[in-house]
Design a protein around this motif. Structure first.
Motif, PDB file in Angstrom:
ATOM      1  N   TYR A  60       0.847  -1.195   0.000  1.00 53.57           N
ATOM      2  CA  TYR A  60       0.000   0.000   0.000  1.00 53.57           C
ATOM      3  C   TYR A  60       0.883   1.244   0.000  1.00 53.57           C
ATOM      4  N   PRO A  61       0.791   2.041  -1.065  1.00 50.44           N
ATOM      5  CA  PRO A  61       1.624   3.260  -1.118  1.00 50.44           C
ATOM      6  C   PRO A  61       1.287   4.199   0.031  1.00 50.44           C
ATOM      7  N   LYS A  62       2.323   4.654   0.709  1.00 45.07           N
ATOM      8  CA  LYS A  62       2.155   5.607   1.808  1.00 45.07           C
ATOM      9  C   LYS A  62       3.509   6.262   2.039  1.00 45.07           C
ATOM     10  N   ALA A  63       3.630   7.525   1.664  1.00 47.88           N
ATOM     11  CA  ALA A  63       4.934   8.197   1.716  1.00 47.88           C
ATOM     12  C   ALA A  63       4.828   9.555   2.401  1.00 47.88           C
ATOM     13  N   PRO A  64       4.766   9.578   3.731  1.00 54.50           N
ATOM     14  CA  PRO A  64       4.702  10.855   4.451  1.00 54.50           C
ATOM     15  C   PRO A  64       5.981  11.663   4.264  1.00 54.50           C
ATOM     16  N   THR A  65       5.811  12.949   3.989  1.00 53.39           N
ATOM     17  CA  THR A  65       6.948  13.825   3.672  1.00 53.39           C
ATOM     18  C   THR A  65       6.874  15.107   4.485  1.00 53.39           C
ATOM     19  N   VAL A  66       8.013  15.507   5.029  1.00 58.03           N
ATOM     20  CA  VAL A  66       8.108  16.767   5.770  1.00 58.03           C
ATOM     21  C   VAL A  66       8.767  17.821   4.889  1.00 58.03           C
ATOM     22  N   THR A  67       8.203  19.030   4.916  1.00 58.73           N
ATOM     23  CA  THR A  67       8.802  20.176   4.240  1.00 58.73           C
ATOM     24  C   THR A  67       9.197  21.212   5.287  1.00 58.73           C
ATOM     25  N   VAL A  68      10.457  21.612   5.260  1.00 59.61           N
ATOM     26  CA  VAL A  68      10.913  22.713   6.106  1.00 59.61           C
ATOM     27  C   VAL A  68      10.687  23.987   5.306  1.00 59.61           C
ATOM     28  N   GLU A  69       9.794  24.824   5.791  1.00 59.21           N
ATOM     29  CA  GLU A  69       9.334  25.963   5.007  1.00 59.21           C
ATOM     30  C   GLU A  69      10.384  27.072   4.916  1.00 59.21           C
ATOM     31  N   GLU A  70      10.262  27.862   3.853  1.00 58.52           N
ATOM     32  CA  GLU A  70      11.188  28.963   3.594  1.00 58.52           C
ATOM     33  C   GLU A  70      11.248  29.912   4.794  1.00 58.52           C
ATOM     34  N   GLY A  71      12.466  30.327   5.117  1.00 59.10           N
ATOM     35  CA  GLY A  71      12.665  31.253   6.223  1.00 59.10           C
ATOM     36  C   GLY A  71      12.964  30.578   7.543  1.00 59.10           C
ATOM     37  N   SER A  72      12.967  29.244   7.556  1.00 57.47           N
ATOM     38  CA  SER A  72      13.197  28.515   8.800  1.00 57.47           C
ATOM     39  C   SER A  72      14.679  28.509   9.170  1.00 57.47           C
ATOM     40  N   LEU A  73      14.944  28.653  10.462  1.00 58.64           N
ATOM     41  CA  LEU A  73      16.301  28.565  10.977  1.00 58.64           C
ATOM     42  C   LEU A  73      16.810  27.126  10.887  1.00 58.64           C
ATOM     43  N   GLU A  74      18.109  26.968  11.086  1.00 59.56           N
ATOM     44  CA  GLU A  74      18.676  25.620  11.122  1.00 59.56           C
ATOM     45  C   GLU A  74      18.000  24.842  12.251  1.00 59.56           C
ATOM     46  N   SER A  75      17.509  23.667  11.927  1.00 60.17           N
ATOM     47  CA  SER A  75      16.666  22.942  12.872  1.00 60.17           C
ATOM     48  C   SER A  75      16.959  21.447  12.857  1.00 60.17           C
ATOM     49  N   TYR A  76      16.639  20.822  13.983  1.00 62.71           N
ATOM     50  CA  TYR A  76      16.551  19.368  14.031  1.00 62.71           C
ATOM     51  C   TYR A  76      15.129  18.986  13.627  1.00 62.71           C
ATOM     52  N   VAL A  77      14.995  17.892  12.896  1.00 65.17           N
ATOM     53  CA  VAL A  77      13.681  17.453  12.419  1.00 65.17           C
ATOM     54  C   VAL A  77      13.502  15.978  12.770  1.00 65.17           C
ATOM     55  N   ARG A  78      12.305  15.637  13.188  1.00 60.60           N
ATOM     56  CA  ARG A  78      12.005  14.227  13.436  1.00 60.60           C
ATOM     57  C   ARG A  78      10.572  13.933  13.021  1.00 60.60           C
ATOM     58  N   MET A  79      10.274  12.635  12.862  1.00 64.25           N
ATOM     59  CA  MET A  79       8.914  12.194  12.571  1.00 64.25           C
ATOM     60  C   MET A  79       8.556  11.102  13.568  1.00 64.25           C
ATOM     61  N   MET A  80       7.379  11.237  14.154  1.00 67.47           N
ATOM     62  CA  MET A  80       6.874  10.256  15.117  1.00 67.47           C
ATOM     63  C   MET A  80       5.802   9.426  14.420  1.00 67.47           C
ATOM     64  N   VAL A  81       6.046   8.142  14.306  1.00 64.43           N
ATOM     65  CA  VAL A  81       5.102   7.229  13.654  1.00 64.43           C
ATOM     66  C   VAL A  81       4.439   6.392  14.743  1.00 64.43           C
ATOM     67  N   THR A  82       3.133   6.582  14.896  1.00 62.07           N
ATOM     68  CA  THR A  82       2.387   5.855  15.929  1.00 62.07           C
ATOM     69  C   THR A  82       1.444   4.851  15.268  1.00 62.07           C
ATOM     70  N   VAL A  83       1.583   3.594  15.643  1.00 63.74           N
ATOM     71  CA  VAL A  83       0.704   2.537  15.144  1.00 63.74           C
ATOM     72  C   VAL A  83      -0.247   2.164  16.275  1.00 63.74           C
ATOM     73  N   LYS A  84      -1.554   2.319  16.020  1.00 69.81           N
ATOM     74  CA  LYS A  84      -2.564   2.062  17.048  1.00 69.81           C
ATOM     75  C   LYS A  84      -3.452   0.888  16.663  1.00 69.81           C
ATOM     76  N   PHE A  85      -3.836   0.088  17.673  1.00 70.25           N
ATOM     77  CA  PHE A  85      -4.705  -1.060  17.469  1.00 70.25           C
ATOM     78  C   PHE A  85      -5.905  -0.960  18.408  1.00 70.25           C
ATOM     79  N   GLU A  86      -7.035  -1.544  17.987  1.00 66.50           N
ATOM     80  CA  GLU A  86      -8.199  -1.557  18.862  1.00 66.50           C
ATOM     81  C   GLU A  86      -8.035  -2.570  19.989  1.00 66.50           C
ATOM     82  N   ASN A  87      -7.275  -3.603  19.714  1.00 65.99           N
ATOM     83  CA  ASN A  87      -7.066  -4.649  20.719  1.00 65.99           C
ATOM     84  C   ASN A  87      -5.571  -4.843  20.958  1.00 65.99           C
ATOM     85  N   ALA A  88      -5.259  -5.331  22.133  1.00 70.96           N
ATOM     86  CA  ALA A  88      -3.860  -5.566  22.465  1.00 70.96           C
ATOM     87  C   ALA A  88      -3.279  -6.675  21.594  1.00 70.96           C
TER      88      ALA A  88
END
Length: 207
Positions: free
Chosen positions: A74-102
């Protein structure tokens, strides 16, 4: 005659003193100037996007995958864009997988880790994996390998992954527990200046 000369000399001396006094007065050239220090507030701005994502009822953006099949890609490609004018930064992505049952430890291990395909491990470094105490969610913290600055133009980072593929050998209750599963991706950024390293920066991060 001598007495008259003395008076003239004193008078000359007086004139000299007057001239000297005037000269000293005009010798004090004055001027004024001002230094104005302008402080502008820096900016860190990011956006996150994914091809095919649409607005949900709660205002978030995402996709709904119906009737998932083990082994299907299943295609799924989350992408982050650091917008124009942004200072030098650290960047991270938090991927949370949730289930209805344990889920049990077996699926929360290698099987779940393996569903994300096309991860660029040189750009996105898995820093932490946290399993909830109730075994209904797992959070993956991926940090971008370098700091990112965008003073003059926006910078689009590489997708954190490109596809999702569930293990082809999922049977019985394992498959049932995947029903209504959610994969939520959240992007974060924090200025690099003022921190010794990424660990110090993220320790200070608040949303």
């Amino acid at each position: 005659m001598k007495k008259g000369k003395k008076v003239l000399l004193l008078a000359a001396s007086a004139l000299l003193l007057v001239s000297l006094s005037v000269g000293l007065t005009v010798a004090y050239f004055t001027d004024s100037d001002e230094v104005k220090n302008v402080f502008t507030v820096g900016n860190v701005d990011i956006s996150i996007d994914e091809e095919g994502a649409e607005e949900n009822d709660d205002g978030s953006y995402g996709q709904t995958y119906e009737d998932i099949v083990p082994g299907e890609v299943y295609p799924k490609a989350p992408t982050v864009t650091v917008e124009e004018g942004s200072l030098e930064s650290y960047v991270r992505m938090m991927v949370t997988v949730k289930f209805e049952n344990a889920l049990d430890d077996t699926y929360l291990g290698d099987k779940l880790d393996g569903i994300f395909k096309g991860v660029d491990n040189e750009k996105w470094i898995l820093n932490a994996k946290t399993v909830a105490d109730d075994m209904t969610s797992v959070v993956y913290e991926y940090r971008y390998a370098s700091t990112v600055a965008a003073p003059d133009a926006a910078v689009v980072l590489e997708p954190i992954f490109t596809d999702v593929q569930f293990d082809g050998e999922i049977w019985g209750n394992e498959l049932k527990n995947l029903d209504n599963m959610q994969i939520n991706v959240e992007g974060h950024a924090i200025q690099a200046f003022g921190f010794a390293d990424a660990d110090a920066a993220w320790a200070a991060f608040t949303k």
